[in-house]
Motif scaffolding. Structure first.
Motif, mmCIF file in Angstrom:
data_model
loop_
_atom_site.group_PDB
_atom_site.id
_atom_site.type_symbol
_atom_site.label_atom_id
_atom_site.label_comp_id
_atom_site.label_asym_id
_atom_site.label_seq_id
_atom_site.Cartn_x
_atom_site.Cartn_y
_atom_site.Cartn_z
ATOM 1 N N VAL A 159 0.832 -1.016 -0.101
ATOM 2 C CA VAL A 159 0.081 0.058 0.137
ATOM 3 C C VAL A 159 0.829 1.106 -0.016
ATOM 4 C CG1 VAL A 159 -1.893 1.308 1.188
ATOM 5 C CG2 VAL A 159 -1.871 -1.174 1.191
ATOM 6 N N LEU A 160 1.943 1.377 0.924
ATOM 7 C CA LEU A 160 2.749 2.462 1.091
ATOM 8 C C LEU A 160 4.225 1.877 0.733
ATOM 9 C CD1 LEU A 160 2.570 5.410 1.487
ATOM 10 C CD2 LEU A 160 2.712 4.871 3.979
ATOM 11 N N PRO A 161 4.767 1.772 -0.249
ATOM 12 C CA PRO A 161 6.001 1.247 -0.604
ATOM 13 C C PRO A 161 7.237 2.205 -0.115
ATOM 14 C CG PRO A 161 5.148 1.715 -2.631
ATOM 15 C CD PRO A 161 4.155 2.001 -1.642
ATOM 16 N N GLY A 162 8.530 1.879 0.147
ATOM 17 C CA GLY A 162 9.536 2.592 0.279
ATOM 18 C C GLY A 162 9.799 3.108 1.459
ATOM 19 N N LEU A 163 10.374 4.132 1.703
ATOM 20 C CA LEU A 163 10.775 4.929 2.951
ATOM 21 C C LEU A 163 9.346 5.311 3.781
ATOM 22 C CD1 LEU A 163 13.599 7.330 1.798
ATOM 23 C CD2 LEU A 163 13.970 5.165 3.113
ATOM 24 N N ALA A 164 8.399 5.828 3.121
ATOM 25 C CA ALA A 164 7.438 6.294 3.840
ATOM 26 C C ALA A 164 6.663 4.992 4.304
ATOM 27 C CB ALA A 164 6.329 6.738 2.911
ATOM 28 N N GLY A 165 6.365 3.797 3.871
ATOM 29 C CA GLY A 165 5.890 2.710 4.183
ATOM 30 C C GLY A 165 6.350 2.169 5.723
ATOM 31 N N THR A 166 8.106 2.165 5.609
ATOM 32 C CA THR A 166 8.673 1.576 6.486
ATOM 33 C C THR A 166 8.691 2.586 7.721
ATOM 34 O OG1 THR A 166 10.416 0.576 5.137
ATOM 35 C CG2 THR A 166 11.228 1.118 7.363
ATOM 36 N N LEU A 167 8.621 4.016 7.457
ATOM 37 C CA LEU A 167 8.409 4.914 8.611
ATOM 38 C C LEU A 167 7.069 4.754 9.309
ATOM 39 C CD1 LEU A 167 9.316 7.304 9.987
ATOM 40 C CD2 LEU A 167 8.164 8.687 8.255
ATOM 41 N N ALA A 168 6.135 4.486 8.633
ATOM 42 C CA ALA A 168 4.732 4.324 8.866
ATOM 43 C C ALA A 168 4.459 3.174 9.930
ATOM 44 C CB ALA A 168 3.572 4.335 7.768
ATOM 45 N N VAL A 169 5.264 2.031 9.602
ATOM 46 C CA VAL A 169 4.892 0.754 10.263
ATOM 47 C C VAL A 169 5.865 1.093 11.626
ATOM 48 C CG1 VAL A 169 4.289 -0.748 8.396
ATOM 49 C CG2 VAL A 169 6.535 -0.669 9.041
ATOM 50 N N ASN A 170 6.901 1.434 11.335
ATOM 51 C CA ASN A 170 7.842 1.758 12.617
ATOM 52 C C ASN A 170 6.943 2.662 13.761
ATOM 53 O OD1 ASN A 170 9.601 -0.049 11.709
ATOM 54 N ND2 ASN A 170 11.073 1.586 10.986
ATOM 55 N N VAL A 171 6.530 3.960 13.132
ATOM 56 C CA VAL A 171 5.686 4.680 14.177
ATOM 57 C C VAL A 171 4.491 3.898 14.523
ATOM 58 C CG1 VAL A 171 4.441 6.928 14.106
ATOM 59 C CG2 VAL A 171 6.785 6.597 13.043
ATOM 60 N N VAL A 172 3.797 3.427 13.965
ATOM 61 C CA VAL A 172 2.572 2.675 14.604
ATOM 62 C C VAL A 172 2.871 1.668 15.386
ATOM 63 C CG1 VAL A 172 0.431 1.152 13.941
ATOM 64 C CG2 VAL A 172 0.952 3.192 12.582
ATOM 65 N N ASN B 218 15.278 10.727 6.863
ATOM 66 C CA ASN B 218 14.884 9.362 7.489
ATOM 67 C C ASN B 218 15.090 8.870 8.625
ATOM 68 O OD1 ASN B 218 13.036 7.069 6.577
ATOM 69 N ND2 ASN B 218 15.028 5.787 6.429
ATOM 70 N N VAL B 219 16.309 9.010 9.069
ATOM 71 C CA VAL B 219 17.066 8.369 10.346
ATOM 72 C C VAL B 219 16.484 9.339 11.452
ATOM 73 C CG1 VAL B 219 18.770 8.290 11.800
ATOM 74 C CG2 VAL B 219 19.014 7.233 9.545
ATOM 75 N N VAL B 220 16.210 10.861 11.136
ATOM 76 C CA VAL B 220 15.742 11.762 12.152
ATOM 77 C C VAL B 220 14.385 11.465 12.312
ATOM 78 C CG1 VAL B 220 15.352 14.140 12.722
ATOM 79 C CG2 VAL B 220 17.655 13.465 12.046
ATOM 80 N N ALA B 221 13.418 11.119 11.218
ATOM 81 C CA ALA B 221 12.040 11.107 11.361
ATOM 82 C C ALA B 221 11.596 9.563 12.015
ATOM 83 C CB ALA B 221 11.554 10.933 9.965
ATOM 84 N N ASN B 222 12.415 8.466 11.625
ATOM 85 C CA ASN B 222 12.236 7.243 12.289
ATOM 86 C C ASN B 222 12.278 7.407 13.710
ATOM 87 O OD1 ASN B 222 11.402 4.778 10.821
ATOM 88 N ND2 ASN B 222 12.772 6.225 9.433
ATOM 89 N N TYR B 223 13.411 8.069 14.446
ATOM 90 C CA TYR B 223 13.668 7.992 15.956
ATOM 91 C C TYR B 223 12.744 9.116 16.452
ATOM 92 C CZ TYR B 223 17.425 4.605 15.378
ATOM 93 O OH TYR B 223 18.167 3.303 15.226
#
Length: 131
Positions: free
Chosen positions: A35-48, A103-108
């Motif tokens: 549904v949400l490939p790439g960096l955005a999808g990984t960020l979304a699942v990590n935050v949720v 990406n690193v700053v956003a994920n953490y």
């Protein structure tokens, strides 16, 4: 460790619960990537996932209404398969330098914020359940 927790059936039950949670988490992670490939999808699942883990673990401290087995299924099984540090690291390393930093700053930042939000929601739930 008590005699009950050493019993092989108790260990087998925990193993089965982790496997069931892991199966569900990894399949939802795969769907999220579609549904949400790439960096955005990984960020979304990590935050949720960070929010959910924060809630589950702080819920135990504040009210303890969730059964131990539920925490095992959700935290060790489901969320460990749903969130993905290895994909985050690989995608970050493959990104252009600016996107790597973003990406690193956003994920953490969002991940830690989500854990704190999960803790806050667990406190609210404890207050609501204790009334």
């Amino acid at each position: 460790m008590s005699e009950v927790t050493r019993h092989p059936l108790v260990r087998l039950e925990s193993l089965a619960l982790v496997a069931i949670g892991g199966f569900a988490g990894s399949n939802l992670r795969y769907f999220a990537a579609l549904v949400l490939p790439g960096l955005a999808g990984t960020l979304a699942v990590n935050v949720v996932g960070s929010f959910a883990l924060g809630f589950v673990l702080y819920e135990r401290l504040y009210s303890g209404l969730l059964a131990k087995e539920t925490r095992v299924v959700v935290s060790t099984g489901f969320l460990s398969s749903f969130t993905t540090y290895s994909t985050f690291a690989l995608q970050s390393a493959q990104a252009p330098p600016l996107w790597l930093v973003v990406n690193v700053v956003a994920n953490y930042t969002l991940g830690f914020s989500a854990v704190l939000l999960g803790r806050y929601v667990a406190r609210l739930a404890e207050k609501r359940w204790s009334q």
